[in-house]
Design an enzyme around this catalytic site. Structure first.
Site, short mmCIF file in Angstrom:
data_model
loop_
_atom_site.label_atom_id
_atom_site.label_comp_id
_atom_site.label_asym_id
_atom_site.label_seq_id
_atom_site.Cartn_x
_atom_site.Cartn_y
_atom_site.Cartn_z
N GLY A 179 0.99 -1.30 0.12
CA GLY A 179 -0.12 0.14 -0.07
C GLY A 179 0.80 1.23 -0.11
N GLU A 195 3.43 3.67 6.28
CA GLU A 195 1.86 3.01 6.20
C GLU A 195 1.10 4.09 5.18
OE1 GLU A 195 0.10 0.69 6.08
OE2 GLU A 195 -0.78 -0.01 7.79
N ASP A 196 0.10 3.31 4.48
CA ASP A 196 -0.75 4.04 3.66
C ASP A 196 -1.81 4.85 4.48
OD1 ASP A 196 -1.85 1.43 4.11
OD2 ASP A 196 -2.49 1.12 2.02
N ASP A 254 -6.26 2.05 10.17
CA ASP A 254 -7.58 1.72 10.19
C ASP A 254 -7.94 1.34 11.69
OD1 ASP A 254 -10.43 1.05 10.10
OD2 ASP A 254 -10.10 0.00 8.31
N SER A 255 -8.03 0.10 12.08
CA SER A 255 -8.18 -0.18 13.29
C SER A 255 -6.86 -0.02 14.20
CB SER A 255 -8.46 -1.82 13.49
OG SER A 255 -7.46 -2.50 13.15
N ASN A 307 -4.49 -2.19 13.97
CA ASN A 307 -3.76 -3.55 14.64
C ASN A 307 -2.66 -3.85 13.44
OD1 ASN A 307 -5.83 -4.48 16.16
ND2 ASN A 307 -6.99 -5.36 14.43
N THR A 308 -2.59 -3.32 12.42
CA THR A 308 -1.27 -3.53 11.71
C THR A 308 -0.06 -2.95 12.25
OG1 THR A 308 -2.68 -3.79 9.67
CG2 THR A 308 -0.14 -3.44 9.42
N LYS A 349 -7.77 6.83 9.96
CA LYS A 349 -9.24 6.83 10.22
C LYS A 349 -9.19 6.83 11.80
CE LYS A 349 -10.63 3.83 6.35
NZ LYS A 349 -11.31 2.62 6.13
N PHE A 387 -14.41 3.49 2.56
CA PHE A 387 -13.21 2.49 1.75
C PHE A 387 -12.56 3.35 0.60
CE2 PHE A 387 -10.96 -0.67 0.04
CZ PHE A 387 -10.48 -1.49 0.92
N ARG A 396 -4.88 0.65 -7.12
CA ARG A 396 -3.72 0.98 -6.77
C ARG A 396 -3.01 2.29 -7.47
NH1 ARG A 396 -1.86 -2.11 -2.12
NH2 ARG A 396 -2.25 -4.36 -2.58
#
Ligand code: IMP
Ligand code: MG
Length: 184
Positions: free
Chosen positions: A54, A109-110, A113-114, A116-117, A141, A162, A175
């Site tokens: 990403g 990082e692109d 979101d949560s 987690n990554t 986000k 999204f 992409r």
């Protein structure tokens, strides 16, 4: 703003809901982020670590806006597959070859979101004793996670939609769009 016809040519006829960030807006923000990173690390070795796939376009533009010596490497973590929600399972598929110990690491990082990554990668990378570890995310986000102090450099506080383009995909498509669009 691109014309509707040029959007549809790139997507193969799939229309997008809206263009959230156009090329000029992204370029201006990336320049700001590059300047901020340059200022934040006056000394030491800097390793800019791009999370594939990403971040590939963002990373390429970002490093050209950082006016200091640096090195670039990548890592690959498993992600969403074809879905649009996080599974919470993050695996490392490619590990950077560059030594991390003693270096300032900026993980690129692109989109967060949560979270987690990023959380899992931070835990993993901090075991390698970098001088410092920070995340630069083009999009965050913020409504989707608790505050994350490790995410030190943020381009845009993104809507809970999204998003695709400028490296972000949906099931590997889109992409290559030069802008960021809301697919939902
Ligand atoms: P997290 O682990 O929930 O923070 O999700 C982060 C990863 O999910 C990012 O690296 C993206 O690959 C993907 N992702 C999250 N939101 C979006 C989106 O809106 N569009 C495309 N990919 C996304
Ligand atoms: Mg993805």
């Amino acid at each position: 703003m691109p014309t509707t016809a040029s959007v549809l040519r790139r997507t193969g006829g799939r229309s997008v809901k809206s263009i959230v960030y156009d090329e000029e807006t992204i370029a201006a923000k990336v320049a700001e982020l590059g300047a901020a990173i340059g200022t934040a690390y006056p000394d030491g070795e800097l390793l800019v670590l791009g999370l594939l796939k990403g971040s590939f376009i963002f990373l390429g533009d970002l490093v050209r806006r950082i006016e200091r010596p640096l090195q670039v490497d990548f890592l690959v973590a498993s992600s969403y597959g074809a879905g649009t929600t996080s599974s919470g399972d993050v695996r490392l598929l490619y590990d950077p070859e560059t030594r991390l110990e003693g270096k300032h690491i900026v993980l690129v990082e692109d989109i967060v979101d949560s979270g987690n990554t990023v959380r899992k990668l931070i835990a993993l990378l901090s075991e390698r004793k970098p001088a410092s570890l920070a995340v630069c995310a083009l999009l965050d986000k913020v409504a989707m996670h608790e505050p994350m102090p490790e995410v030190r450099f943020v381009g845009f506080q993104a809507p809970t939609a999204f998003l695709v383009g400028y490296g972000l995909d949906h099931a590997e498509d889109f992409r290559h769009l030069p802008f960021i669009a809301d697919l939902t």
